[in-house]
Motif scaffolding. Structure first.
Motif, mmCIF file in Angstrom:
data_model
loop_
_atom_site.group_PDB
_atom_site.id
_atom_site.type_symbol
_atom_site.label_atom_id
_atom_site.label_comp_id
_atom_site.label_asym_id
_atom_site.label_seq_id
_atom_site.Cartn_x
_atom_site.Cartn_y
_atom_site.Cartn_z
ATOM 1 N N LYS A 1 0.818 -1.222 0.000
ATOM 2 C CA LYS A 1 0.000 0.000 0.000
ATOM 3 C C LYS A 1 0.849 1.269 0.000
ATOM 4 O O LYS A 1 0.427 2.297 -0.509
ATOM 5 C CB LYS A 1 -0.922 0.017 1.214
ATOM 6 N N ILE A 2 2.026 1.203 0.598
ATOM 7 C CA ILE A 2 2.802 2.438 0.797
ATOM 8 C C ILE A 2 3.928 2.655 -0.205
ATOM 9 O O ILE A 2 4.543 3.716 -0.203
ATOM 10 C CB ILE A 2 3.405 2.468 2.221
ATOM 11 N N LYS A 3 4.201 1.681 -1.067
ATOM 12 C CA LYS A 3 5.384 1.810 -1.924
ATOM 13 C C LYS A 3 5.295 2.941 -2.938
ATOM 14 O O LYS A 3 6.310 3.403 -3.423
ATOM 15 C CB LYS A 3 5.713 0.490 -2.604
ATOM 16 N N HIS A 4 4.107 3.433 -3.250
ATOM 17 C CA HIS A 4 3.966 4.523 -4.216
ATOM 18 C C HIS A 4 3.503 5.822 -3.559
ATOM 19 O O HIS A 4 3.076 6.737 -4.247
ATOM 20 C CB HIS A 4 2.989 4.127 -5.321
ATOM 21 N N VAL A 5 3.599 5.907 -2.247
ATOM 22 C CA VAL A 5 3.129 7.076 -1.509
ATOM 23 C C VAL A 5 4.332 7.914 -1.081
ATOM 24 O O VAL A 5 5.366 7.376 -0.688
ATOM 25 C CB VAL A 5 2.308 6.634 -0.271
ATOM 26 N N ALA A 6 4.190 9.231 -1.141
ATOM 27 C CA ALA A 6 5.298 10.122 -0.771
ATOM 28 C C ALA A 6 5.563 10.093 0.738
ATOM 29 O O ALA A 6 6.706 10.147 1.175
ATOM 30 C CB ALA A 6 5.002 11.547 -1.219
ATOM 31 N N LEU A 7 4.514 10.023 1.550
ATOM 32 C CA LEU A 7 4.656 10.004 3.008
ATOM 33 C C LEU A 7 3.991 8.747 3.578
ATOM 34 O O LEU A 7 2.839 8.775 4.008
ATOM 35 C CB LEU A 7 4.021 11.247 3.622
ATOM 36 N N PRO A 8 4.720 7.629 3.606
ATOM 37 C CA PRO A 8 4.105 6.374 4.051
ATOM 38 C C PRO A 8 3.652 6.388 5.510
ATOM 39 O O PRO A 8 2.631 5.790 5.845
ATOM 40 C CB PRO A 8 5.179 5.321 3.818
ATOM 41 N N SER A 9 4.360 7.079 6.375
ATOM 42 C CA SER A 9 3.958 7.140 7.782
ATOM 43 C C SER A 9 2.615 7.844 7.932
ATOM 44 O O SER A 9 1.800 7.464 8.780
ATOM 45 C CB SER A 9 4.998 7.873 8.619
ATOM 46 N N LEU A 10 2.384 8.851 7.118
ATOM 47 C CA LEU A 10 1.115 9.570 7.161
ATOM 48 C C LEU A 10 -0.031 8.670 6.713
ATOM 49 O O LEU A 10 -1.107 8.696 7.311
ATOM 50 C CB LEU A 10 1.183 10.819 6.292
ATOM 51 N N LEU A 11 0.194 7.859 5.702
ATOM 52 C CA LEU A 11 -0.834 6.924 5.249
ATOM 53 C C LEU A 11 -1.170 5.923 6.347
ATOM 54 O O LEU A 11 -2.343 5.636 6.593
ATOM 55 C CB LEU A 11 -0.373 6.190 3.989
ATOM 56 N N LEU A 12 -0.148 5.406 7.030
ATOM 57 C CA LEU A 12 -0.394 4.481 8.140
ATOM 58 C C LEU A 12 -1.163 5.150 9.262
ATOM 59 O O LEU A 12 -2.067 4.556 9.858
ATOM 60 C CB LEU A 12 0.925 3.915 8.662
#
Length: 81
Positions: free
Chosen positions: A58-69
């Motif tokens: 889910k996070i590999k294409h996101v700029a801010l993975p911690s924010l998505l989590l």
């Protein structure tokens, strides 16, 4: 990268921490505070890393993975972050 970042942080904080620790009356407080603080920080970093690893797809294409989590945990936590 992790070793490089950790050594940079230790080098930057060393002068501040030696002054701060040298002013304490009780040296055991410094030792226990460092140990307990180190364990807590290590645990929190481990939890963040495990969260990132388990949600990698889910996070590999996101700029801010911690924010998505954070948003997945709770929208209010995501807003605060």
């Amino acid at each position: 990268d992790a070793m490089n970042y950790a050594s940079l942080q230790i080098a930057a904080a060393f002068s501040f921490l030696t002054v701060m620790g040298g002013k304490l009356k009780f040296q055991k407080s410094t030792i226990y505070g460092g140990l307990i603080g180190g364990i807590i920080i290590t645990f929190l970093l481990l939890m963040i890393n495990l969260g990132l690893v388990t949600e990698f797809n889910k996070i590999k294409h996101v700029a801010l993975p911690s924010l998505l989590l954070a948003k997945q945990i709770s929208p209010s936590i995501g807003t605060i972050m």
